[in-house]
Motif scaffolding. Structure first.
Motif, PDB file in Angstrom:
ATOM      1  N   GLN B 231       0.820  -1.208   0.000  1.00 17.00           N
ATOM      2  CA  GLN B 231       0.000   0.000   0.000  1.00 17.00           C
ATOM      3  C   GLN B 231       0.857   1.262   0.000  1.00 17.00           C
ATOM      4  OE1 GLN B 231      -2.917   0.028   3.122  1.00 17.00           O
ATOM      5  NE2 GLN B 231      -4.230  -1.351   1.945  1.00 17.00           N
ATOM      6  N   GLN B 232       2.085   1.120   0.550  1.00 14.10           N
ATOM      7  CA  GLN B 232       2.972   2.290   0.574  1.00 14.10           C
ATOM      8  C   GLN B 232       3.294   2.775  -0.832  1.00 14.10           C
ATOM      9  OE1 GLN B 232       6.391   2.124   2.967  1.00 14.10           O
ATOM     10  NE2 GLN B 232       5.340   1.265   4.742  1.00 14.10           N
ATOM     11  N   VAL B 233       3.285   1.845  -1.787  1.00 15.92           N
ATOM     12  CA  VAL B 233       3.554   2.251  -3.166  1.00 15.92           C
ATOM     13  C   VAL B 233       2.264   2.705  -3.833  1.00 15.92           C
ATOM     14  CG1 VAL B 233       5.181   1.597  -4.951  1.00 15.92           C
ATOM     15  CG2 VAL B 233       4.674  -0.009  -3.100  1.00 15.92           C
ATOM     16  N   GLY B 234       1.170   2.522  -3.133  1.00 15.59           N
ATOM     17  CA  GLY B 234      -0.114   2.869  -3.715  1.00 15.59           C
ATOM     18  C   GLY B 234      -0.556   1.810  -4.695  1.00 15.59           C
ATOM     19  N   GLU B 235      -1.487   2.172  -5.525  1.00 13.70           N
ATOM     20  CA  GLU B 235      -2.023   1.217  -6.486  1.00 13.70           C
ATOM     21  C   GLU B 235      -1.194   1.200  -7.752  1.00 13.70           C
ATOM     22  OE1 GLU B 235      -5.020  -0.872  -6.118  1.00 13.70           O
ATOM     23  OE2 GLU B 235      -4.143  -0.431  -4.169  1.00 13.70           O
ATOM     24  N   GLN B 236       0.074   1.464  -7.597  1.00 11.02           N
ATOM     25  CA  GLN B 236       0.875   1.670  -8.792  1.00 11.02           C
ATOM     26  C   GLN B 236       1.459   0.376  -9.356  1.00 11.02           C
ATOM     27  OE1 GLN B 236       3.425   5.146  -8.655  1.00 11.02           O
ATOM     28  NE2 GLN B 236       2.730   5.424  -6.550  1.00 11.02           N
ATOM     29  N   ASP B 237       1.386   0.290 -10.679  1.00 12.58           N
ATOM     30  CA  ASP B 237       2.074  -0.805 -11.353  1.00 12.58           C
ATOM     31  C   ASP B 237       3.510  -0.378 -11.571  1.00 12.58           C
ATOM     32  OD1 ASP B 237      -0.163  -2.393 -11.520  1.00 12.58           O
ATOM     33  OD2 ASP B 237      -0.829  -1.437 -13.390  1.00 12.58           O
ATOM     34  N   ARG B 238       4.306  -1.367 -11.910  1.00 12.94           N
ATOM     35  CA  ARG B 238       5.700  -1.081 -12.175  1.00 12.94           C
ATOM     36  C   ARG B 238       5.991  -1.524 -13.605  1.00 12.94           C
ATOM     37  NH1 ARG B 238      10.218  -3.871  -9.537  1.00 12.94           N
ATOM     38  NH2 ARG B 238       8.580  -5.315  -8.920  1.00 12.94           N
ATOM     39  N   LEU B 239       6.499  -0.607 -14.421  1.00 13.05           N
ATOM     40  CA  LEU B 239       6.821  -0.927 -15.810  1.00 13.05           C
ATOM     41  C   LEU B 239       8.337  -0.980 -15.923  1.00 13.05           C
ATOM     42  CD1 LEU B 239       4.386   1.754 -17.132  1.00 13.05           C
ATOM     43  CD2 LEU B 239       3.981  -0.697 -17.240  1.00 13.05           C
ATOM     44  N   ILE B 240       8.817  -2.093 -16.392  1.00 14.98           N
ATOM     45  CA  ILE B 240      10.271  -2.254 -16.433  1.00 14.98           C
ATOM     46  C   ILE B 240      10.728  -2.387 -17.877  1.00 14.98           C
ATOM     47  CG2 ILE B 240      12.216  -3.660 -15.658  1.00 14.98           C
ATOM     48  CD1 ILE B 240      10.191  -4.608 -13.397  1.00 14.98           C
TER      49      ILE B 240
END
Ligand SMILES: Nc1ncnc2c1ncn2[C@@H]1O[C@H](COP(=O)(O)OP(=O)(O)O)[C@@H](O)[C@H]1O
Ligand SMILES: [Mg+2]
Lengths: 428, 334
Positions: B231-240
């Motif tokens: 949750q600390q990163v929020g609802e964020q996806d990670r694009l690599i």
């Protein structure tokens, strides 16, 4: 306490699981003990006394005289006549003949028990029946029963007797020459003639014996301040305790890298995370080292017993010396373990220490044949104190009382090493 | 107040180097581990995981702070505390010259077991680590994975209440790793053991943990359940995006952040030259974005404009790796 035994037993189990360790513990020591024992003239259980003989004559007759002294007392051995190829048993230079001056110095220093000088012309003098003097030097007072002098006396009496007999034989020969003819094979004309001949021979022999052509001058070499024991070489009486002490060092100090390895492979750290007191862990290690050292002594002395070496009559005293020495080396190992950073360093150090402490402490040769300076340095080696104790029992009939000083020194050193080791031992 | 199995407060370890300088290996760590849970310490190599375990297992004395194991202080009542714990060190702390059984019997005796009881426990453990058949073989004939299993087995002999496992899967093949992870879960589920598990592998922490503490440079930088952490990163996806060894300008990262709606952050991460993986995988641009798939075209355009070639693209949902990256700006790798 139970855990100390568990750890010690386990360490031994690990030690014996490695075949290479068997070689160092059993094979090597046995081989070296036999080889070094042989180099010292072997003769297990037999006390042999060194005598220098400078033969300026070199005739077969001179060699006969040496042989005759040897027969008179088989415990004597002669340098350089009976030196081994490396001259190790005589402790004389390989490349230089032994001269009178050197030999006299050896007598004075106590490196040999006595010196016999056979002068040039000895063989010729015997044949021509000329009087001749053999010089004898010794630290011992001849009048109080010097056993080397006694053997020399016996040999000379024998040689004198032989010379006389030879002369008498000559007389008999003359008689034969005079009397024997083809016409009359009997050399004696009648009984009276035979009687006259016998009397003549007896008179001649008597005259010759009175003359005593061979004589000895005895010289008591100047005594050193402290009297020295006989220089002995009982091969195995020296090599068994010597090699035993050396291999105890090889084996026990050889565990130094193992302590380091346990730290590196984390088994030591794992022990610390068990519900054990640190003292129990170190106690187990100490007991393992100590036991290995005693096993090593048992193996080497076992060889000695098997080949019939005489270890004196005080086994308890010998055992006490073994215990003290093994304890001292164990403590030294623990003390060193506090300083060791790598297995390589540990390997190098343990080998070097054993290779230095053994010879300077008299494990390779009798301590008293070393130069005085070396003896002083050698006193720094625990080996010298152990060897002192062993030799007191093996060669000089000593018992518990005689070994106590050396044992005391060893135990004191052990205490110091243990304090260093216990204080500085690192478990991580 | 919950019944903590492990309660560590203010742990600090400062090492003195021989040249006089100091290394602050652990700089103030608190741990609260509940009974029956798997608690992971997740962090890169050198973060201080092993040092922390060494302190709470009584191997080294903390420079400051203390830990209680089942209520017993590790510094003041070490024997009582140690009786409750089993330790599985990061190293294979075993005697390779001996058989599996001999190793287990030795450590079992030192745990105070003897006689038939010892035999029974050793049999039990051998069965649990599935090495009954090879028990009489010397460990130096074992594979890495088998040794690791024995290493774990030793820590279980005395039926401890809690086990420390320090990177127990290091240097073994995927099959054996799978096996060990299953073992760890069985210990919690079937034997109700409390487990402190350290790893530098996000996937392991993710699969096992009830609670995670992320450690970096001797400090815990985040802690909680996996849900709380992501949750600390929020609802964020990670694009690599992998870009190989191409040079990535700071300006490009800023442009990416403007390139599409929902993009919050773009990071460039290049492992040091000479990395074991080689040039092929070097250099990644990581972009955090809400609704990542939608943002993808815009980002690709921005990268193309900078004349960079994209090797591959990966879209990941929020995970612990993202948390670490989010908090430190560095990837969680060795
Ligand atoms: N005995 C030691 N002496 C000096 N520094 C150490 C020692 N042990 C660990 N360190 C240092 O402390 C830091 C943390 O190490 P460690 O606890 O082993 O990390 P991790 O287990 O997370 O990989 C590292 O920088 C390491 O180099
Ligand atoms: Mg570690």
């Amino acid at each position: 306490m139970r855990h100390i035994f568990t750890i010690a037993r386990h360490d031994l189990q690990v030690f014996f699981a490695d075949r290479a360790n068997w070689f160092g513990l059993v094979l090597m020591p046995i081989m070296l003990t036999l080889i070094v024992g042989g180099a010292f003239g072997g003769g297990s259980g037999e006390l042999r006394l060194r005598v220098d003989v400078v033969d300026q004559d070199g005739s077969p007759a001179a060699a006969d005289l040496v042989a005759a002294i040897g027969r008179a007392n088989p415990t004597l051995y002669f340098c350089p006549q009976q030196a081994t190829a490396d001259r190790f048993n005589c402790e004389i230079a390989v490349d230089k003949p032994l001269d009178v001056a050197t030999a006299q110095e050896r007598v004075r220093r106590g490196d040999t028990n006595a010196l016999i000088v056979i002068p040039a012309g000895y063989g010729a003098a015997l044949q021509t029946f000329q009087p001749l003097t053999i010089a004898y030097y010794s630290l011992a007072d001849v009048t109080t029963g010097d056993i080397v002098a006694a053997a020399l006396d016996a040999a000379i009496a024998q040689v004198n007797g032989a010379v006389v007999a030879a002369q008498v034989g000559g007389t008999v020969g003359d008689t034969f020459h005079r009397g024997a003819t083809a016409a009359n094979p009997s050399i004696f004309r009648d009984a009276a003639d035979r009687q006259a001949f016998t009397q003549q021979v007896a008179a001649r022999a008597d005259a010759l014996l009175q003359a005593q052509p061979l004589t000895v001058t005895y010289t008591i070499a100047q005594l050193r301040p402290q009297e020295r024991p006989l220089v002995t070489t009982q091969g195995f009486g020296q090599s068994v305790p010597g090699m035993g002490s050396m291999f105890v060092m090889f084996t026990v100090l050889g565990m130094l890298p193992i302590i380091n390895k346990e730290r590196k492979q984390w088994t030591l750290q794992r022990l610390v995370t068990l519900p054990l007191r640190p003292a129990v862990i170190l106690g187990g290690k100490v007991l393992a080292l100590f036991t290995l050292g005693m096993i090593q002594f048992a193996i080497v002395f076992g060889v000695g017993v098997a080949i019939g070496t005489d270890f004196g009559s005080a086994p308890a005293a010998i055992l006490l010396v073994m215990l003290a020495f093994t304890l001292c080396i164990t403590a030294l190992t623990i003390a060193l373990a506090t300083r060791i950073r790598s297995e390589d360093q540990a390997n190098g150090l343990s080998f070097l220490l054993a290779m230095v402490l053994a010879p300077i402490g008299g494990a390779w040769w009798p301590f008293e044949i070393m130069p005085e300076v070396m003896q002083m340095i050698g006193r720094l080696s625990p080996v010298s104190w152990a060897m002192e104790g062993f030799r007191q029992v093996i060669f000089f009939g000593g018992g518990l009382a005689e070994v106590l000083p050396g044992v005391g020194v060893l135990l004191a050193a052990a205490a110091v090493f243990f304090i260093i080791g216990v204080r500085g031992f690192r478990y991580e | 107040m919950p019944d903590w199995m492990v309660e560590a407060t203010g742990l600090v370890k400062t090492y003195q180097r021989r040249d006089g300088s100091t290394v602050a290996a652990v700089q103030g760590i608190d741990l609260h581990i509940r009974r029956g849970e798997i608690f992971s310490l997740l962090g890169p190599n050198g973060a201080g995981k092993t040092t922390t375990i060494a302190m709470i297992s009584g191997l080294i004395a903390p420079t400051r702070g203390d830990a209680k194991i089942g209520g017993h202080s590790i510094t003041r009542e070490p024997l009582a505390a140690k009786r409750l714990m089993g330790v599985v060190p990061q190293e294979i702390a075993l005697y390779l010259e001996l058989s599996a059984r001999q190793n287990l019997e030795f450590f079992g005796r030192l745990y105070g077991l003897s006689g038939r009881e010892l035999g029974r426990r050793v049999d039990e453990v051998l069965d649990f680590i599935d090495l009954t058949e090879r028990q009489r073989d010397r460990l130096d004939t074992f594979s890495g994975g088998m040794k690791r299993r024995v290493n774990i087995g030793v820590g279980l002999l005395h039926r401890p209440q809690m086990v420390y496992m320090d990177e127990p899967t290091v240097g073994i093949d995927p099959q054996n790793r799978r096996r060990i992870l299953d073992t760890v879960k069985r210990l919690r589920d079937e034997y109700s053991l409390t487990i402190l598990y350290t790893t530098h592998l996000m996937e392991e922490a993710q699969e096992l943990s009830d609670q995670v503490a992320i450690v970096d440079q001797g400090r815990i930088i985040a802690r909680g359940s996996q849900g709380e952490l992501t949750q600390q990163v929020g609802e964020q996806d990670r694009l690599i995006f992998t870009v190989g060894q191409q040079k990535v300008e700071e300006a490009l990262l800023r442009r990416i952040e403007q390139s599409a709606e929902g993009v919050t952050r773009a990071l460039y991460d290049a492992p040091a030259v000479g990395d074991a993986d080689g040039a092929a995988t070097a250099g990644t641009i990581t972009v955090f974005a809400r609704r990542g798939r939608r943002a993808l075209p815009g980002i690709i355009l921005a990268i193309n404009d900078a004349s960079l070639e994209i090797g591959s693209v990966e879209v990941r949902e929020p995970d612990l790796e993202a948390v670490f990256l989010h908090l430190t700006g560095r990837a969680l790798r060795d």
